[in-house]
Scaffold this motif. Sequence first.
Motif, PDB file in Angstrom:
ATOM      1  N   LEU A  80       0.830  -1.203   0.000  1.00  0.00           N
ATOM      2  CA  LEU A  80       0.000   0.000   0.000  1.00  0.00           C
ATOM      3  C   LEU A  80       0.864   1.252   0.000  1.00  0.00           C
ATOM      4  O   LEU A  80       0.566   2.213  -0.716  1.00  0.00           O
ATOM      5  CB  LEU A  80      -0.939   0.001   1.207  1.00  0.00           C
ATOM      6  N   ASP A  81       1.944   1.241   0.749  1.00  0.00           N
ATOM      7  CA  ASP A  81       2.855   2.390   0.747  1.00  0.00           C
ATOM      8  C   ASP A  81       3.421   2.638  -0.651  1.00  0.00           C
ATOM      9  O   ASP A  81       3.516   3.782  -1.101  1.00  0.00           O
ATOM     10  CB  ASP A  81       3.998   2.177   1.738  1.00  0.00           C
ATOM     11  N   GLN A  82       3.801   1.575  -1.344  1.00  0.00           N
ATOM     12  CA  GLN A  82       4.343   1.712  -2.703  1.00  0.00           C
ATOM     13  C   GLN A  82       3.283   2.285  -3.653  1.00  0.00           C
ATOM     14  O   GLN A  82       3.572   3.154  -4.472  1.00  0.00           O
ATOM     15  CB  GLN A  82       4.840   0.358  -3.220  1.00  0.00           C
ATOM     16  N   ILE A  83       2.059   1.796  -3.540  1.00  0.00           N
ATOM     17  CA  ILE A  83       0.960   2.304  -4.370  1.00  0.00           C
ATOM     18  C   ILE A  83       0.755   3.795  -4.102  1.00  0.00           C
ATOM     19  O   ILE A  83       0.586   4.588  -5.038  1.00  0.00           O
ATOM     20  CB  ILE A  83      -0.333   1.511  -4.109  1.00  0.00           C
ATOM     21  N   GLU A  88       0.750   6.519 -10.150  1.00  0.00           N
ATOM     22  CA  GLU A  88       0.688   6.416 -11.608  1.00  0.00           C
ATOM     23  C   GLU A  88       1.072   5.016 -12.097  1.00  0.00           C
ATOM     24  O   GLU A  88       0.684   4.607 -13.192  1.00  0.00           O
ATOM     25  CB  GLU A  88       1.580   7.480 -12.269  1.00  0.00           C
ATOM     26  N   LYS A  89       1.791   4.277 -11.299  1.00  0.00           N
ATOM     27  CA  LYS A  89       2.187   2.913 -11.670  1.00  0.00           C
ATOM     28  C   LYS A  89       1.136   1.868 -11.291  1.00  0.00           C
ATOM     29  O   LYS A  89       1.241   0.723 -11.695  1.00  0.00           O
ATOM     30  CB  LYS A  89       3.507   2.533 -10.994  1.00  0.00           C
ATOM     31  N   TYR A  90       0.153   2.281 -10.484  1.00  0.00           N
ATOM     32  CA  TYR A  90      -0.836   1.346  -9.958  1.00  0.00           C
ATOM     33  C   TYR A  90      -2.240   1.878 -10.210  1.00  0.00           C
ATOM     34  O   TYR A  90      -2.923   2.332  -9.299  1.00  0.00           O
ATOM     35  CB  TYR A  90      -0.613   1.119  -8.459  1.00  0.00           C
ATOM     36  N   GLU A  91      -2.635   1.818 -11.463  1.00  0.00           N
ATOM     37  CA  GLU A  91      -3.951   2.311 -11.829  1.00  0.00           C
ATOM     38  C   GLU A  91      -5.023   1.532 -11.059  1.00  0.00           C
ATOM     39  O   GLU A  91      -4.930   0.320 -10.909  1.00  0.00           O
ATOM     40  CB  GLU A  91      -4.179   2.157 -13.332  1.00  0.00           C
ATOM     41  N   ASP A  92      -6.012   2.243 -10.599  1.00  0.00           N
ATOM     42  CA  ASP A  92      -7.129   1.638  -9.874  1.00  0.00           C
ATOM     43  C   ASP A  92      -8.104   1.083 -10.904  1.00  0.00           C
ATOM     44  O   ASP A  92      -8.691   1.847 -11.676  1.00  0.00           O
ATOM     45  CB  ASP A  92      -7.790   2.706  -9.006  1.00  0.00           C
ATOM     46  N   TYR A  93      -8.237  -0.216 -10.958  1.00  0.00           N
ATOM     47  CA  TYR A  93      -9.172  -0.846 -11.881  1.00  0.00           C
ATOM     48  C   TYR A  93     -10.476  -1.097 -11.148  1.00  0.00           C
ATOM     49  O   TYR A  93     -10.597  -2.039 -10.375  1.00  0.00           O
ATOM     50  CB  TYR A  93      -8.587  -2.167 -12.425  1.00  0.00           C
ATOM     51  N   PRO A  94     -11.454  -0.207 -11.352  1.00  0.00           N
ATOM     52  CA  PRO A  94     -12.683  -0.268 -10.556  1.00  0.00           C
ATOM     53  C   PRO A  94     -13.545  -1.484 -10.890  1.00  0.00           C
ATOM     54  O   PRO A  94     -13.514  -2.018 -11.992  1.00  0.00           O
ATOM     55  CB  PRO A  94     -13.402   1.032 -10.910  1.00  0.00           C
ATOM     56  N   ILE A  95     -14.325  -1.864  -9.889  1.00  0.00           N
ATOM     57  CA  ILE A  95     -15.320  -2.910 -10.066  1.00  0.00           C
ATOM     58  C   ILE A  95     -16.470  -2.298 -10.845  1.00  0.00           C
ATOM     59  O   ILE A  95     -16.998  -1.255 -10.476  1.00  0.00           O
ATOM     60  CB  ILE A  95     -15.798  -3.444  -8.705  1.00  0.00           C
ATOM     61  N   GLU A  96     -16.851  -2.951 -11.923  1.00  0.00           N
ATOM     62  CA  GLU A  96     -17.942  -2.440 -12.743  1.00  0.00           C
ATOM     63  C   GLU A  96     -19.247  -3.051 -12.271  1.00  0.00           C
ATOM     64  O   GLU A  96     -19.331  -4.257 -12.061  1.00  0.00           O
ATOM     65  CB  GLU A  96     -17.692  -2.760 -14.214  1.00  0.00           C
TER      66      GLU A  96
END
Length: 97
Positions: A80-83, A88-96
């Motif tokens: 989580l700290d890295q995110i 920008e390296k860890y795009e949030d892919y939302p639940i659709e």
Amino acid sequence: MKSLQDALYNWLTIKVVVDARPDDLAAKETLDFFDGMLSTEHEVSNIDIITDDVMYYLSYQQGEETKKARYPRELIEIMLDQINKEPEKYEDYPIEN
């Protein structure tokens, strides 16, 4: 994953991410994977988490036994700290829905 300790560590690490990013589909799917592994391979259920400034404490059922584990916060929160440091390296892919 043969080691229960490793499975619990990985589960807790991704659970912390999911709790911070509840709409992240990739994180949720990874958590579901580790939930399944803990349940089927290790017969783990009813995981409770308590934290303090230094540690995460887990209490869980394994078969008929209640067991405990603990992990340092700095190790669990590293993903989580890295995110958070490089979002920008860890795009949030939302639940659709």
